[in-house]
Design an enzyme around this catalytic site. Sequence first.
Site, short mmCIF file in Angstrom:
data_model
loop_
_atom_site.label_atom_id
_atom_site.label_comp_id
_atom_site.label_asym_id
_atom_site.label_seq_id
_atom_site.Cartn_x
_atom_site.Cartn_y
_atom_site.Cartn_z
N ASP A 1 45.01 -19.81 8.79
CA ASP A 1 44.61 -20.54 9.99
C ASP A 1 45.86 -21.14 10.62
OD1 ASP A 1 43.47 -22.12 11.97
OD2 ASP A 1 41.93 -22.94 10.66
N ASP B 1 34.31 -15.57 7.56
CA ASP B 1 35.00 -16.14 8.70
C ASP B 1 36.40 -15.53 8.70
OD1 ASP B 1 35.85 -19.54 9.74
OD2 ASP B 1 35.57 -17.72 10.90
N ASP C 1 39.63 -16.83 10.50
CA ASP C 1 40.74 -17.78 10.40
C ASP C 1 40.53 -18.76 9.26
OD1 ASP C 1 41.92 -16.56 12.64
OD2 ASP C 1 40.81 -17.85 14.00
N GLN D 1 36.31 -16.80 18.76
CA GLN D 1 37.62 -16.59 19.36
C GLN D 1 37.58 -17.06 20.81
OE1 GLN D 1 40.40 -15.71 17.67
NE2 GLN D 1 39.06 -15.88 15.89
#
Length: 164
Positions: free
Chosen positions: A51, A43, A45, A89
């Site tokens: 993040d 992943d 973020d 996103q």
Amino acid sequence: MKAVSLLHLFMATSRSPTTIRHDDDSLLLDTFQKPLPKLVLLDRDGVVNEDVGAPGVIRKSQLALTSRAGHAIGRLKQRGCRVVLVTNQSCVGKGLLSRAALDETIHRELKQHLLQQDPGAQLDDIYVCTSRNDEHDTRKKPAPGMVLEACNDASIIPTSNQVI
């Protein structure tokens, strides 16, 4: 949990706790006893970069790698793993950022940061779902669409990869 912790947890799964050192990913990978998966899906973020919360990284100035993410990716690559990002996103689907800006600005900068941390931290690919939550896209995580796509592109059976 921070990205390095997730990466270290993954890399340390087959050893006794006495050999785990969270400050040295080279030790973790060098002593890994079972074969690493051919494909590692990360992943973005919170795993590779910090993040920043909703709506996500929409400016280069918001982009910061998590601690030692580049080093961990470089070590995975050195051990023969194919490493890809799979990332939702929705900021693109919401019109906050264009797909071109995401690819040519944010992801280009991310790749540069990774290579600055470790010259071997070259991502093999980036899979992006730009759909909004209300679109019910089968590629949007947690649905398996992007993972299956990455496995298909790499000619890898979905059970022989690892998602972090």
